[in-house]
Design an enzyme around this catalytic site. Structure first.
Site, PDB file in Angstrom:
ATOM      1  N   GLU A  58     -11.941   4.474   3.728  1.00 42.35           N
ATOM      2  CA  GLU A  58     -12.050   5.508   5.059  1.00 42.35           C
ATOM      3  C   GLU A  58     -12.331   5.674   5.750  1.00 42.35           C
ATOM      4  O   GLU A  58     -12.695   5.823   6.953  1.00 42.35           O
ATOM      5  CB  GLU A  58     -11.368   6.934   4.467  1.00 42.35           C
ATOM      6  CG  GLU A  58     -10.018   7.020   3.449  1.00 42.35           C
ATOM      7  CD  GLU A  58      -8.976   7.190   4.753  1.00 42.35           C
ATOM      8  OE1 GLU A  58      -9.051   7.666   5.722  1.00 42.35           O
ATOM      9  OE2 GLU A  58      -7.987   7.658   4.218  1.00 42.35           O
ATOM     10  N   TRP A  60      -6.011   1.553   9.737  1.00 42.77           N
ATOM     11  CA  TRP A  60      -5.824   1.119   8.345  1.00 42.77           C
ATOM     12  C   TRP A  60      -5.481   0.234   8.163  1.00 42.77           C
ATOM     13  O   TRP A  60      -6.054  -0.767   6.494  1.00 42.77           O
ATOM     14  CB  TRP A  60      -5.091   2.349   7.421  1.00 42.77           C
ATOM     15  CG  TRP A  60      -4.872   2.190   6.238  1.00 42.77           C
ATOM     16  CD1 TRP A  60      -4.531   1.915   5.747  1.00 42.77           C
ATOM     17  CD2 TRP A  60      -5.993   2.622   5.657  1.00 42.77           C
ATOM     18  NE1 TRP A  60      -4.530   2.275   4.226  1.00 42.77           N
ATOM     19  CE2 TRP A  60      -5.898   2.438   4.563  1.00 42.77           C
ATOM     20  CE3 TRP A  60      -7.430   3.288   5.870  1.00 42.77           C
ATOM     21  CZ2 TRP A  60      -6.728   2.866   2.861  1.00 42.77           C
ATOM     22  CZ3 TRP A  60      -8.228   3.225   4.928  1.00 42.77           C
ATOM     23  CH2 TRP A  60      -7.723   3.430   3.549  1.00 42.77           C
ATOM     24  N   TYR A  75       0.488  -0.970   0.026  1.00 41.34           N
ATOM     25  CA  TYR A  75       0.224  -0.124  -0.103  1.00 41.34           C
ATOM     26  C   TYR A  75       0.961   0.998  -0.315  1.00 41.34           C
ATOM     27  O   TYR A  75       0.991   2.161  -0.602  1.00 41.34           O
ATOM     28  CB  TYR A  75      -1.202   0.377   1.099  1.00 41.34           C
ATOM     29  CG  TYR A  75      -1.658   1.382   1.355  1.00 41.34           C
ATOM     30  CD1 TYR A  75      -3.104   1.613   0.459  1.00 41.34           C
ATOM     31  CD2 TYR A  75      -1.324   2.076   2.337  1.00 41.34           C
ATOM     32  CE1 TYR A  75      -3.386   3.164   0.800  1.00 41.34           C
ATOM     33  CE2 TYR A  75      -1.984   3.355   1.685  1.00 41.34           C
ATOM     34  CZ  TYR A  75      -2.898   3.806   1.969  1.00 41.34           C
ATOM     35  OH  TYR A  75      -3.776   4.883   1.959  1.00 41.34           O
TER      36      TYR A  75
END
Length: 111
Positions: A53, A61, A31
């Site tokens: 999100e 995350w 990522y």
């Protein structure tokens, strides 16, 4: 060096070309290296990040990244036109989908 060790963090970033928050998880590394900080102009990709999100609220995350494929399946390949056509029945199915983080809102209260 500042009191909070910023100099070491900056050195780590320069030496490794990767931020210290990434750690060793291959998913996080991918990522960071391929997506983080990159400009996004594709509508479906923007919608994907809005969904992810939104799911992250209060979570890490990496927790969301680990379920990214589940969100992709649940939200019709992150196609906003298809998601807009989802029905209450679809929402009920999402509430049973273990591939995503879900929470049934208590709708018994009045405003």
């Amino acid at each position: 060096m500042s009191e909070n060790g910023d100099e070491n963090s900056n050195k780590e970033l320069i030496d490794n070309k990767r931020c210290g928050w990434v750690g060793l998880d291959p998913l996080y590394i991918k990522y960071h290296d391929e997506e983080w900080g990159k400009e996004v102009t594709d509508d479906h990709k923007i919608f994907e990040f809005v969904v992810l999100e939104s799911a992250q609220a209060g979570l890490s995350w990496i927790t969301i990244l680990k379920r990214r494929e589940g969100y992709k399946n649940a939200f019709k390949g992150f196609n906003p036109e298809k998601v807009a056509k989802m029905t209450e029945k679809d929402v009920e199915c999402l509430l049973q989908d273990s591939g995503i983080i879900r929470h049934r809102e208590d709708r018994s209260y009045n405003y």
